[in-house]
Design a protein around this motif. Sequence first.
Motif, mmCIF file in Angstrom:
data_model
loop_
_atom_site.group_PDB
_atom_site.id
_atom_site.type_symbol
_atom_site.label_atom_id
_atom_site.label_comp_id
_atom_site.label_asym_id
_atom_site.label_seq_id
_atom_site.Cartn_x
_atom_site.Cartn_y
_atom_site.Cartn_z
ATOM 1 N N HIS A 60 0.801 -1.232 0.000
ATOM 2 C CA HIS A 60 0.000 0.000 0.000
ATOM 3 C C HIS A 60 0.832 1.280 0.000
ATOM 4 O O HIS A 60 0.266 2.365 0.071
ATOM 5 N N GLU A 63 2.612 5.746 2.768
ATOM 6 C CA GLU A 63 1.524 6.549 3.343
ATOM 7 C C GLU A 63 0.152 6.023 2.933
ATOM 8 O O GLU A 63 -0.846 6.745 3.016
ATOM 9 N N LYS A 65 -0.877 5.413 -0.049
ATOM 10 C CA LYS A 65 -1.368 6.082 -1.256
ATOM 11 C C LYS A 65 -0.785 5.557 -2.560
ATOM 12 O O LYS A 65 -1.367 5.758 -3.614
ATOM 13 N N ASP A 66 0.359 4.958 -2.510
ATOM 14 C CA ASP A 66 1.052 4.715 -3.771
ATOM 15 C C ASP A 66 1.647 3.314 -3.896
ATOM 16 O O ASP A 66 2.660 3.124 -4.550
ATOM 17 N N ARG A 71 -5.367 1.610 -2.825
ATOM 18 C CA ARG A 71 -5.051 2.842 -2.112
ATOM 19 C C ARG A 71 -5.938 2.903 -0.878
ATOM 20 O O ARG A 71 -7.129 2.604 -0.933
ATOM 21 N N VAL A 73 -5.780 5.727 1.420
ATOM 22 C CA VAL A 73 -5.867 7.093 1.945
ATOM 23 C C VAL A 73 -6.310 8.058 0.851
ATOM 24 O O VAL A 73 -5.903 7.941 -0.304
ATOM 25 N N GLY A 74 -7.132 9.035 1.281
ATOM 26 C CA GLY A 74 -7.553 10.105 0.385
ATOM 27 C C GLY A 74 -8.907 9.825 -0.244
ATOM 28 O O GLY A 74 -9.647 8.951 0.180
ATOM 29 N N LEU A 85 -12.512 7.996 -6.161
ATOM 30 C CA LEU A 85 -11.380 7.292 -5.558
ATOM 31 C C LEU A 85 -11.892 6.619 -4.286
ATOM 32 O O LEU A 85 -12.178 7.292 -3.296
ATOM 33 N N THR A 87 -11.412 4.686 -1.123
ATOM 34 C CA THR A 87 -10.411 4.334 -0.119
ATOM 35 C C THR A 87 -11.132 4.091 1.200
ATOM 36 O O THR A 87 -12.349 4.260 1.298
ATOM 37 N N ASN A 130 -6.093 9.249 7.128
ATOM 38 C CA ASN A 130 -7.276 9.804 6.477
ATOM 39 C C ASN A 130 -7.872 10.979 7.238
ATOM 40 O O ASN A 130 -8.960 11.466 6.878
#
Length: 168
Positions: A60, A63, A65-66, A71, A73-74, A85, A87, A130
């Motif tokens: 994951h 953070e 995110k990537d 994903r 977060v966000g 998106l 999450t 988050n």
Amino acid sequence: MAAISLVSPAVAYDFGRPATLEEIRLWDIDVRPDGKGLPEGSGTALQGKTVFENNCQGCHGAEGKDGLKDRLVGGQGTLTSAKPLKTVGSFWPYATTLFDYIHRAMPYQDPGSLTIDETYAVAAYILNLNGLFPENKRLDKETLPQIKMPNRDGFIPEPEFRNIKSSR
């Protein structure tokens, strides 16, 4: 004809034994949206960061995110956009189910290997990333159900599922 009469198909009640109450208890780990089933234990986002780095970061990202996998977060506010998106922070309706999912299915390479405290800590870390839970606050069976996820009211059951009655 003789060969056919020697072969007897096995049916479900021909093998095994009834599970003991202790065996059932070990498998009964589900956590409901209202928090029922959450075990004793606790963790903070600060503790969860280390657990996440050691067990989750590979899939994951650092953070959430990537990474190569979903994903985490966000995405808040994107669900009604042309590119939603999904999450933990944008899509999940209940924080309690985050604990349940981590506890039974993560980490991917060794599901169920995290302790209860590590699971609370990782859930706290993801919720913190988050913006949904403070970094130093303890996440436990009392605080987790109190978290209102941004998309809690975003799920509307289809009419045929609104009034399901027990078949028993």
